[in-house]
Write an enzyme that holds these catalytic residues in place. Sequence first.
Site, short mmCIF file in Angstrom:
data_model
loop_
_atom_site.label_atom_id
_atom_site.label_comp_id
_atom_site.label_asym_id
_atom_site.label_seq_id
_atom_site.Cartn_x
_atom_site.Cartn_y
_atom_site.Cartn_z
N CYS A 282 -26.25 21.03 -14.38
CA CYS A 282 -26.69 21.16 -15.77
C CYS A 282 -27.29 22.51 -16.15
O CYS A 282 -26.84 23.12 -17.12
CB CYS A 282 -27.70 20.11 -16.15
SG CYS A 282 -27.41 18.54 -15.41
N ARG A 311 -27.88 18.31 -1.88
CA ARG A 311 -29.11 17.52 -2.01
C ARG A 311 -29.56 17.14 -0.62
O ARG A 311 -28.77 16.67 0.19
CB ARG A 311 -28.83 16.23 -2.81
CG ARG A 311 -28.32 16.53 -4.20
CD ARG A 311 -27.98 15.26 -4.94
NE ARG A 311 -27.47 15.60 -6.27
CZ ARG A 311 -27.16 14.73 -7.21
NH1 ARG A 311 -27.33 13.44 -6.99
NH2 ARG A 311 -26.71 15.13 -8.37
N GLN A 329 -19.37 17.56 -7.59
CA GLN A 329 -19.59 16.65 -8.70
C GLN A 329 -18.59 17.01 -9.80
O GLN A 329 -18.47 18.18 -10.15
CB GLN A 329 -21.01 16.85 -9.20
CG GLN A 329 -21.61 15.61 -9.79
CD GLN A 329 -23.05 15.83 -10.21
OE1 GLN A 329 -23.43 16.92 -10.63
NE2 GLN A 329 -23.84 14.80 -10.10
N ASP A 331 -18.39 17.14 -13.02
CA ASP A 331 -19.31 17.13 -14.13
C ASP A 331 -18.65 17.59 -15.41
O ASP A 331 -17.65 18.28 -15.36
CB ASP A 331 -20.37 18.20 -13.81
CG ASP A 331 -21.75 17.65 -13.91
OD1 ASP A 331 -21.95 16.72 -14.70
OD2 ASP A 331 -22.62 18.17 -13.18
N HIS A 333 -20.33 18.82 -19.48
CA HIS A 333 -21.37 18.77 -20.50
C HIS A 333 -20.68 18.92 -21.84
O HIS A 333 -19.87 19.82 -22.01
CB HIS A 333 -22.41 19.87 -20.26
CG HIS A 333 -23.15 19.65 -18.99
ND1 HIS A 333 -22.84 20.31 -17.83
CD2 HIS A 333 -24.15 18.79 -18.69
CE1 HIS A 333 -23.63 19.86 -16.86
NE2 HIS A 333 -24.43 18.94 -17.35
N LYS A 412 -27.83 5.61 -21.01
CA LYS A 412 -26.59 5.93 -20.30
C LYS A 412 -25.66 4.74 -20.17
O LYS A 412 -26.09 3.59 -20.27
CB LYS A 412 -26.92 6.49 -18.91
CG LYS A 412 -27.69 5.51 -18.05
CD LYS A 412 -27.91 6.04 -16.64
CE LYS A 412 -28.64 5.01 -15.80
NZ LYS A 412 -28.70 5.33 -14.39
N HIS A 458 -23.94 14.39 -20.72
CA HIS A 458 -23.69 14.81 -19.36
C HIS A 458 -22.85 13.67 -18.81
O HIS A 458 -23.26 12.52 -18.90
CB HIS A 458 -25.06 14.88 -18.68
CG HIS A 458 -25.02 15.06 -17.22
ND1 HIS A 458 -25.37 16.22 -16.63
CD2 HIS A 458 -24.67 14.21 -16.24
CE1 HIS A 458 -25.25 16.08 -15.32
NE2 HIS A 458 -24.83 14.89 -15.06
#
Length: 585
Positions: A282, A311, A329, A331, A333, A412, A458
């Site tokens: 992000c 992580r 990921q 992802d 946005h 979400k 997201h």
Amino acid sequence: MSEENLYTFENETYRKTYWHTCSHVLAQAMKRLHPEVKLAIGPSIDNGFYYDFDTPQPFTEAQMEELEAEMRKICKEKLKLERFELPRAEAVAYMEERGEPYKVELINDLPEDAVISFYKQGEFVDLCAGPHVDSTGRIKGNAVKLTACNAAYWRGDSSRQTLQRIYGVAFPKKDELDEYLARIEEAKKRDHRRLGKELGLFMMSEEGPGFPFFLPKGMVLKNTLLDYWRECHKRYGYVEIATPIILNQHLWHQSGHWDHYKDNMYTTVIDGEDYAVKPMNCPGGMLVYKSEPHSYRDLPIRAAELGLVHRHEMSGALHGLFRVRCFTQDDAHIFMTPEQMKDEIKNVVRLFDEMYSTFGLTYQIELSTMPEDHMGDESVWHFAEDTLQAAITELGKDFQLNPGDGAFYGPKLDFHLSDSLGRTWQCGTIQLDMQMPERFELEYVGEDGERHRPIMIHRALLGSIERFIGVITEHFAGAFPVWLHPVQVKVLPVTDRAADYAAEVARRLDAQGFRVEVDGRNEKIGKKIREAQLEKIPYMLVVGDRDMEAGTVSPRHRAEGDLGAMDLEAFSAMLRQAVDSKERK
RNA sequence: GCUGGAAUAGCUCAGUUGGUAGAGCAGCUGAUUCGUAAUCAGCAGGUCGUCAGUUCGAGUCUGAUUUCCAGCUCCA
């Protein structure tokens, strides 16, 4: 509901009641064989039941068998289960007298006005809200199986006493137990860690716990998956970006990740300044948005990123590709005006639909709403929740509501996929983020010439590419669809005489863009077929004297067997069709 | 991270009460040239996860450590 219906095992309420009683039978057996053991709790779960015990020694397999035998005895004794209630003080005294400190703690923690009930079967009594079946005779003793014994914490708190948890399952018929155990075996055979090794997809190394290595075949699979992913995203109006893996720590303070997640972040120092390895994409995405001014005419902006995130997961949590310390990921946005929100969410759900159905994965949507501890205005939250709900409802989708389960920064939608064994995996997520645009002061210029704050979502579709590869490996049991399989065709010459012909066939298929290998070893055709079958290669092309003479190939499908001789052109047309349609057989 | 278990050849595994490591598959060599799930023979392959300790002697016993497995906790 009729009496008859109530007592079928398919009825979830009855099934859970049955298993709950099984856990009491287990506890009773334990107390009979080991009176010194203290009882903690024993509920039913989705796949059976467990009971937590405080024991001086961990349990062994042999003791599990003794416990099972004692449980069968208790079932045969047909003990009536009787409920009774006691006032709080008496309940505490009763359990103290029986030497059950965990039960005393449970009673003390019950709310003031709680009814404190017990269930008694023979000499055994347990603190329990119930309900239960009426007699231990209802439990089919030879269809009870204790499946595992492991450690668990008292009340799930890692700072408290470690208990021994014994898991079990039970069914009304022995057949059903056997069927269940067979399904567990099948799942083991499909374990992606085992298949990943057998099929040469990926490996792990002691030098990098939790950091997977992709092998050549695994890379073909991954890249093919990503080609498809990119093709879909392009069609749905996404642009692709890539942001750095290491960014200044200042950015992580600004994004709020440092405060919340620093324990899981890897850090480093560059030229005397603190940096962190990204655990999420992000902040980088925010910087890209901020890099130039935006007009309402630019929106929506759909910026996708296949971001490699790291992580620091706890060592005990690592598990094949399912739980790793470094993953990609998928992802995106999406920045938009409030008016665009509903249509954008629909666009995301349609994309999810298309990709999931390609793999034959079905899903269940969960909508999580405002938690107690949230940031931002309640009216904004409700607008956001209503919009999410309206979008999925208008698409004719069902959802399950998880009130108060949203992230602190927004509500979400989570997508729980069901695989071919009926197991579920949370992969996709669509999260409204009401924090990040504020923290990064994102803006666009509206029709009115004023500056406005965009809405941001997201979203991740596959979640983690690595984990998704693990999921589909188990879903397909390694027999990936032909469009995805690292080796689509293996040419198997029957004798050395067919070697050149086999090479020519392979060359022509390769030229048409198919992934082909030739097994030119001096082995019998039966052996080559066997090995290609074990590699789960979709199509084998047997070529021998007869084919050379007639100018044909003899394809064999891994599931359908020998398809008979045909022209190479006929075969490649069939293959093209199977690949282009992403056929799953 | 916690509790328990495991680690022996590339893979799957055997190895009795402590006495210097074995099989199948894979690999290599040779023979065989075969039509839809394992051709035959020979050869080669291991400081038994790592580091200490006990012992005349350790794959085997003890301790530490690493990784893996099951579960717990965690998974923004």
